[in-house]
Design a protein around this motif. Sequence first.
Motif, PDB file in Angstrom:
ATOM      1  N   ARG A  21      -9.957  73.326  38.448  1.00  0.00           N
ATOM      2  CA  ARG A  21     -10.957  72.785  39.505  1.00  0.00           C
ATOM      3  C   ARG A  21     -12.441  73.294  39.721  1.00  0.00           C
ATOM      4  NH1 ARG A  21      -5.919  71.932  42.307  1.00  0.00           N
ATOM      5  NH2 ARG A  21      -6.645  73.538  43.833  1.00  0.00           N
ATOM      6  N   GLU A  22     -12.246  74.581  39.453  1.00  0.00           N
ATOM      7  CA  GLU A  22     -13.279  75.396  39.848  1.00  0.00           C
ATOM      8  C   GLU A  22     -14.117  75.266  38.657  1.00  0.00           C
ATOM      9  OE1 GLU A  22     -12.251  78.986  41.388  1.00  0.00           O
ATOM     10  OE2 GLU A  22     -11.380  78.113  43.384  1.00  0.00           O
ATOM     11  N   GLY A  23     -13.663  75.147  37.662  1.00  0.00           N
ATOM     12  CA  GLY A  23     -14.434  75.313  36.446  1.00  0.00           C
ATOM     13  C   GLY A  23     -14.662  76.632  35.800  1.00  0.00           C
ATOM     14  N   LYS A  24     -13.445  77.465  36.023  1.00  0.00           N
ATOM     15  CA  LYS A  24     -13.560  78.697  35.450  1.00  0.00           C
ATOM     16  C   LYS A  24     -13.179  78.880  33.777  1.00  0.00           C
ATOM     17  CE  LYS A  24     -12.821  81.076  39.587  1.00  0.00           C
ATOM     18  NZ  LYS A  24     -11.748  82.124  40.369  1.00  0.00           N
ATOM     19  N   GLU A  41      -6.215  75.708  40.222  1.00  0.00           N
ATOM     20  CA  GLU A  41      -7.255  75.972  41.029  1.00  0.00           C
ATOM     21  C   GLU A  41      -8.317  76.363  40.109  1.00  0.00           C
ATOM     22  OE1 GLU A  41      -8.543  78.748  44.918  1.00  0.00           O
ATOM     23  OE2 GLU A  41      -6.400  78.667  43.827  1.00  0.00           O
ATOM     24  N   SER A  42      -7.954  77.303  39.079  1.00  0.00           N
ATOM     25  CA  SER A  42      -9.143  77.751  38.088  1.00  0.00           C
ATOM     26  C   SER A  42      -9.814  76.545  37.434  1.00  0.00           C
ATOM     27  CB  SER A  42      -8.588  78.644  37.333  1.00  0.00           C
ATOM     28  OG  SER A  42      -8.227  79.760  37.928  1.00  0.00           O
TER      29      SER A  42
END
Length: 440
Positions: free
Chosen positions: A434-437, A431-432
């Motif tokens: 995908r969010e670009g974190k 998830e991180s």
Amino acid sequence: MFGDFGHGTLMTLFAVWMVVRESRILSQKSDNELFNMVFSGRYIILLMGLFSVYTGLIYNDCFSKALNMFGSSWSVRPMFTSPKANWTEELLKNAPVLQLDPNVNGVFNGPYPFGIDPIWSIATNKLTFLNSFKMKMSVVLGVIHMLFGVTLSLLNHIYFKKPFNIYLGFIPEMIFMASLFGYLVILILYKWCAYDASTSKIAPSLLIHFINMFLFSYNSDNDNKNNIPMLYSGQKGLQCFLVVCAMLCVPWMLVLKPFMLRQQYLRRKHLGTHNFGGIRVGNGPTEEDAEIIQHDQLSMHSEEGEEPAVEEVFNFGDVVVHQAIHTIEYCLGCISNTASYLRLWALSLAHAQLSEVLWTMVMHVGLHVKSIGGGILLVLVFAAFSALTIAILLIMEGLSAFLHALRLHWVEFQNKFYIGTGFKFLPFSFESIREGKFDD
């Protein structure tokens, strides 16, 4: 950890029980917060118990009593049979204590095979002997521990490919500590080996020699007046050389690194090396010195979605202040950290005295009752002795030893190689991503 064979055995058995029954205890899911905390540290407690057993064998201490495993290396008989002995029967009757003279042949038959000779447990100068031994052993172990920590910093510099930190950091740090405190360890070992019973009265004080080493006080007249002979020939020249080497390491660490980093930055700037979005481009060198480079993010949003440019800004004043703080902290820390390892001696002394007090004031009472009720009294006294031993000597002293050992590792040892700066830890997560974190 405290050095006691008996208490260490009890702690080891308790830790082994928690490790063996680990799965069953985990399945029960106890709500006792105190037990859960102890159970979580079962492997640390196991190591503490094992080290306590080993150290207790070295100190020859088991519930404040010595173990006579190999017999004593001291014998009083040759003092009365030797022609050099001046002992008389009247002197023996009037003397409150008997002093063993190791200069008489046969009185002392050599070092004990392992640990401390059991005869020291009944000696009136037991504390004087053990305090000197434990204090010097604490200094020796502490200096070795810190030198190992400095050596680990070399591995960090090699891994991160920072040659400046090796030549301008690791080497002067190692020379500084080895020249002063490494030399002190060598003096301790040399004094143990060079002086025997016949020359022990003229053995000089290492503390006075170490102080005179910094003061360059080598006046032969003063030495003769104060009865401070030299340990070996050429000591004056060697000690002056070591002090000069240690003093030269201070400007080596303080001055050279900021100027060398400034020269490297100017060379990068001249060659046109830039940093865009964390990716280096240009013809400059590839070594990174993240601890002295400040990245000022300049917003250059000429196009939507374009990464902002990052320009390297070298602040020479901040680098000088940072290096000065590091140099002062390291040089003063070598002194304070070495003294901090004396807590090993203090903890061992405190545990030994508490153990002896419990035996003398509690267990000793039950063992000296000769009537029929002495057996019943002994049961009650032993129950009180066991409860006090577990509560004070195992739980409280064990927690105290653990906290002091944790401090020695965190402050005195890890500050030689662990900095604690870098990137914030983020656990792996799709998830991180995908969010670009996560940064590239």
